[in-house]
Design a protein around this motif. Structure first.
Motif, PDB file in Angstrom:
ATOM      1  N   TYR A 286       0.800  -1.226   0.000  1.00 27.29           N
ATOM      2  CA  TYR A 286       0.000   0.000   0.000  1.00 27.29           C
ATOM      3  C   TYR A 286       0.830   1.273   0.000  1.00 27.29           C
ATOM      4  CZ  TYR A 286       1.156  -1.041   4.874  1.00 27.29           C
ATOM      5  OH  TYR A 286       1.827  -1.381   6.014  1.00 27.29           O
ATOM      6  N   CYS A 287       2.113   1.173   0.290  1.00 29.02           N
ATOM      7  CA  CYS A 287       2.879   2.367   0.644  1.00 29.02           C
ATOM      8  C   CYS A 287       3.701   2.937  -0.522  1.00 29.02           C
ATOM      9  CB  CYS A 287       3.793   2.042   1.820  1.00 29.02           C
ATOM     10  SG  CYS A 287       4.646   3.500   2.424  1.00 29.02           S
TER      11      CYS A 287
ATOM     12  N   GLN B  99       9.700  10.515  12.121  1.00 29.66           N
ATOM     13  CA  GLN B  99       9.242   9.361  11.332  1.00 29.66           C
ATOM     14  C   GLN B  99      10.123   9.134  10.111  1.00 29.66           C
ATOM     15  OE1 GLN B  99       5.337   9.134   8.956  1.00 29.66           O
ATOM     16  NE2 GLN B  99       4.858   8.015  10.816  1.00 29.66           N
TER      17      GLN B  99
ATOM     18  N   ARG C 234       2.038   1.430  13.775  1.00 26.71           N
ATOM     19  CA  ARG C 234       0.711   0.850  13.536  1.00 26.71           C
ATOM     20  C   ARG C 234       0.831  -0.640  13.266  1.00 26.71           C
ATOM     21  NH1 ARG C 234      -1.863   4.914   9.211  1.00 26.71           N
ATOM     22  NH2 ARG C 234      -2.490   6.605  10.590  1.00 26.71           N
TER      23      ARG C 234
ATOM     24  N   GLU D 119      -1.460  -1.968  11.420  1.00 31.99           N
ATOM     25  CA  GLU D 119      -2.017  -1.863  10.061  1.00 31.99           C
ATOM     26  C   GLU D 119      -3.311  -2.640   9.838  1.00 31.99           C
ATOM     27  OE1 GLU D 119      -0.483   0.497   8.847  1.00 31.99           O
ATOM     28  OE2 GLU D 119       1.679   0.349   8.966  1.00 31.99           O
TER      29      GLU D 119
ATOM     30  N   LEU E  50      -4.923   0.713   9.197  1.00 28.85           N
ATOM     31  CA  LEU E  50      -5.358   1.358   7.964  1.00 28.85           C
ATOM     32  C   LEU E  50      -6.812   0.964   7.708  1.00 28.85           C
ATOM     33  CD1 LEU E  50      -2.233   0.953   5.682  1.00 28.85           C
ATOM     34  CD2 LEU E  50      -3.432   3.077   6.162  1.00 28.85           C
TER      35      LEU E  50
ATOM     36  N   PRO F 183      -7.446   6.348   6.816  1.00 31.99           N
ATOM     37  CA  PRO F 183      -7.979   5.649   5.640  1.00 31.99           C
ATOM     38  C   PRO F 183      -6.850   5.299   4.680  1.00 31.99           C
ATOM     39  CG  PRO F 183      -8.451   8.007   5.529  1.00 31.99           C
ATOM     40  CD  PRO F 183      -7.860   7.754   6.876  1.00 31.99           C
ATOM     41  N   PHE F 184      -6.924   4.121   4.101  1.00 28.44           N
ATOM     42  CA  PHE F 184      -5.981   3.742   3.048  1.00 28.44           C
ATOM     43  C   PHE F 184      -6.308   4.576   1.809  1.00 28.44           C
ATOM     44  CE2 PHE F 184      -6.127   0.986  -0.833  1.00 28.44           C
ATOM     45  CZ  PHE F 184      -4.794   1.143  -1.174  1.00 28.44           C
ATOM     46  N   ILE F 185      -5.277   5.221   1.249  1.00 32.20           N
ATOM     47  CA  ILE F 185      -5.452   6.022   0.027  1.00 32.20           C
ATOM     48  C   ILE F 185      -4.535   5.425  -1.046  1.00 32.20           C
ATOM     49  CG2 ILE F 185      -5.177   8.325  -1.004  1.00 32.20           C
ATOM     50  CD1 ILE F 185      -5.630   9.506   1.823  1.00 32.20           C
TER      51      ILE F 185
ATOM     52  N   ILE G 280       3.851   8.751   1.043  1.00 34.78           N
ATOM     53  CA  ILE G 280       3.293   7.429   1.341  1.00 34.78           C
ATOM     54  C   ILE G 280       1.963   7.247   0.607  1.00 34.78           C
ATOM     55  CG2 ILE G 280       4.485   6.791   3.463  1.00 34.78           C
ATOM     56  CD1 ILE G 280       2.537   8.259   5.096  1.00 34.78           C
ATOM     57  N   TYR G 281       1.241   8.362   0.416  1.00 32.90           N
ATOM     58  CA  TYR G 281       0.056   8.379  -0.466  1.00 32.90           C
ATOM     59  C   TYR G 281       0.019   9.762  -1.104  1.00 32.90           C
ATOM     60  CZ  TYR G 281      -1.615  10.438   3.840  1.00 32.90           C
ATOM     61  OH  TYR G 281      -1.709  11.201   4.968  1.00 32.90           O
TER      62      TYR G 281
HETATM   63  N1  5AD Z   1      -2.657   5.357   2.509  1.00 31.77           N
HETATM   64  C1  5AD Z   1      -2.794   5.728   3.803  1.00 31.77           C
HETATM   65  N2  5AD Z   1      -1.865   5.507   4.740  1.00 31.77           N
HETATM   66  C2  5AD Z   1      -0.728   4.896   4.377  1.00 31.77           C
HETATM   67  N3  5AD Z   1       0.367   4.509   5.090  1.00 31.77           N
HETATM   68  C3  5AD Z   1       1.232   3.942   4.238  1.00 31.77           C
HETATM   69  N4  5AD Z   1       0.731   3.929   2.987  1.00 31.77           N
HETATM   70  C4  5AD Z   1      -0.489   4.504   3.042  1.00 31.77           C
HETATM   71  C5  5AD Z   1      -1.518   4.761   2.086  1.00 31.77           C
HETATM   72  N5  5AD Z   1      -1.396   4.408   0.811  1.00 31.77           N
HETATM   73  C6  5AD Z   1       0.462   4.651   6.558  1.00 31.77           C
HETATM   74  C7  5AD Z   1       0.764   3.305   7.224  1.00 31.77           C
HETATM   75  C8  5AD Z   1       2.032   3.575   8.011  1.00 31.77           C
HETATM   76  C9  5AD Z   1       2.001   5.072   8.154  1.00 31.77           C
HETATM   77  C10 5AD Z   1       3.329   5.690   8.427  1.00 31.77           C
HETATM   78  O1  5AD Z   1       1.508   5.509   6.921  1.00 31.77           O
HETATM   79  O2  5AD Z   1      -0.298   2.977   8.109  1.00 31.77           O
HETATM   80  O3  5AD Z   1       2.064   2.920   9.244  1.00 31.77           O
END
Ligand code: 5AD
Length: 392
Positions: free
Chosen positions: A119-120, A158, A211, A213, A251, A281-283, A358-359
């Motif tokens: 996801y990252c 971080q 996290r 996750e 997430l 939220p996952f983005i 990261i997003y």
């Molecule tokens: N969307 C949202 N959060 C994200 N993280 C990493 N990738 C994404 C993404 N695509 C978050 C993870 C990590 C934090 C530093 O960033 O939960 O633990």
């Protein structure tokens, strides 16, 4: 205006200090200073993090006096309704925490990462991202600036899981910051040897942000190739045993996640003894294997905050940058009105902010930190919140 209210020391008993804030008494642990009754100090996360000369403290308290009670009134008024889920959660937040809202500054010091979390956006495999690393002295300088000039009392450092920063470097960073500008220092550096965390604790680091996750071991293994949820949870348990304040969470909406998982994920956060809950939220990021996946709605993300608040009245709950990113104009306010009471502001030097992707389109990376702080303080005031963390 200040971020934090100094408390007057009323009582000192062993490692515990009782502080007075306009008649409210709070306790905080003191490990760093010689302190006696009548002196003034700042507390964060239940720790005394700075002493402050009486003349200075009294001037700050004078400027706060009237506002302190006015803000409380506004907050109480806004928390009166409890019809919706968000309002119920907000009322509980108000009852257990009053109007205090803690503010952390975050410095993202490296976007190198050895992992390939699907996801990252800064995963090792992503060749499209420009990489950067701040040197030890540069990190210390940015942190000292954040404490002395921007007046943060709590900082999070971080990075991706970047082994360039070995134990010696990390210790030098912690030592450099804590000796010049003591603050509540939290590290968010991924998984490391527990011995390294022990060494950092001895240098005054008190917070660990990591996290888990997802509470689903299968989703975890799929999302983080070569890693297991158990390994992550074991580390979190060990960190708590060492005395760290734990900041953790998950997430919302990873592929495979279902709405029914909210409760399981929240319960695990609580079981880990988290001092602060962090749910984002996952983005989807365009340069990752999950580019084409969907994402949850803002309402679902807010529901997670509200559910977490209702189930864990005493926790601190963060409005994450990812939630703010979903609605740049109102996200922060909506989070704060759905049960959250903590904020993180990006204090990374401007030239690196966009690279820590990261997003995509992260909130807060398009404004100068000074004007962002001003905006947030004004928003907090309009909601009757005091930007402070008074202790226990
Ligand atoms: N969307 C949202 N959060 C994200 N993280 C990493 N990738 C994404 C993404 N695509 C978050 C993870 C990590 C934090 C530093 O960033 O939960 O633990």
């Amino acid at each position: 205006m200040c971020y934090s209210i100094p408390g007057k020391v009323l009582e000192v008993a062993d490692n515990f200090v009782t502080l007075d804030y306009f008649g409210e008494k709070r306790k905080a642990r003191n490990e760093l200073f010689t302190i006696s009754c009548g002196e003034y100090a700042y507390a964060q996360g239940g720790f005394i993090i700075q002493k402050i000369p009486a003349v200075q403290a009294e001037a700050i308290l004078d400027s706060w006096q009237e506002l302190f009670f006015k803000l409380k009134e506004i907050d109480e008024r806004l928390a009166r309704d409890s019809k919706t889920l968000y309002q119920k959660a907000n009322q509980i937040r108000q009852k257990y925490h009053g109007n205090s809202c803690c503010i952390h500054g975050i410095i993202e010091f490296s976007n190198y990462c050895r992992n390939d979390c699907l996801y990252c956006g800064i995963q090792h495999n992503n060749q499209a991202v420009g990489r950067y690393r701040m040197e030890v002295a540069e990190i210390i300088e940015a942190a000292v600036f954040a404490v002395e000039k921007l007046r943060f009392k709590a900082l999070v450092l971080q990075s991706g899981e970047d082994e360039y920063y070995d134990e010696n470097k990390l210790v030098a960073i912690a030592e450099g910051i804590m000796s010049q500008s003591p603050c509540l220092l939290t590290l968010s550096i991924g998984e490391r040897n527990p011995d390294t965390f022990e060494a950092l604790y001895r240098k005054g680091v008190r917070g660990a942000l990591l996290r888990f996750e997802t509470s689903d071991p299968q989703i975890y293994a799929r999302m983080k190739p070569g890693h297991s949820l158990t390994q992550r949870l074991d580390l979190l348990v060990a960190l708590r045993k060492m005395g760290y304040l734990i900041m953790t969470g998950f997430l919302i909406g990873l592929p495979g996640w279902r709405k029914e998982d909210i409760i399981k994920d929240i319960t695990l956060t609580a079981e880990l003894g988290a001092e602060m809950f962090s749910f984002g939220p996952f983005i989807p990021h365009p340069d990752t294997p999950l580019a084409g996946e969907g994402q949850v709605s803002l309402e679902t993300a807010l529901e997670v905050i509200a559910e977490a608040r209702i189930r864990n009245p005493e926790a601190k709950i963060l409005v994450t940058t990812a939630l703010e990113t979903m609605d740049k104009k109102n996200g922060l306010q909506l989070g704060l009105m759905a049960g959250a009471n903590s904020i993180m502001l990006n204090a990374t030097p401007r030239r690196y902010q966009q690279l820590y992707s990261i997003y995509p389109f992260r909130a807060g990376t398009d404004t100068e930190i000074e004007s962002r702080i001003e905006f947030v303080i004004r928003l907090l005031q309009s909601l009757g919140r005091a930007p402070t963390d008074l202790g226990l």
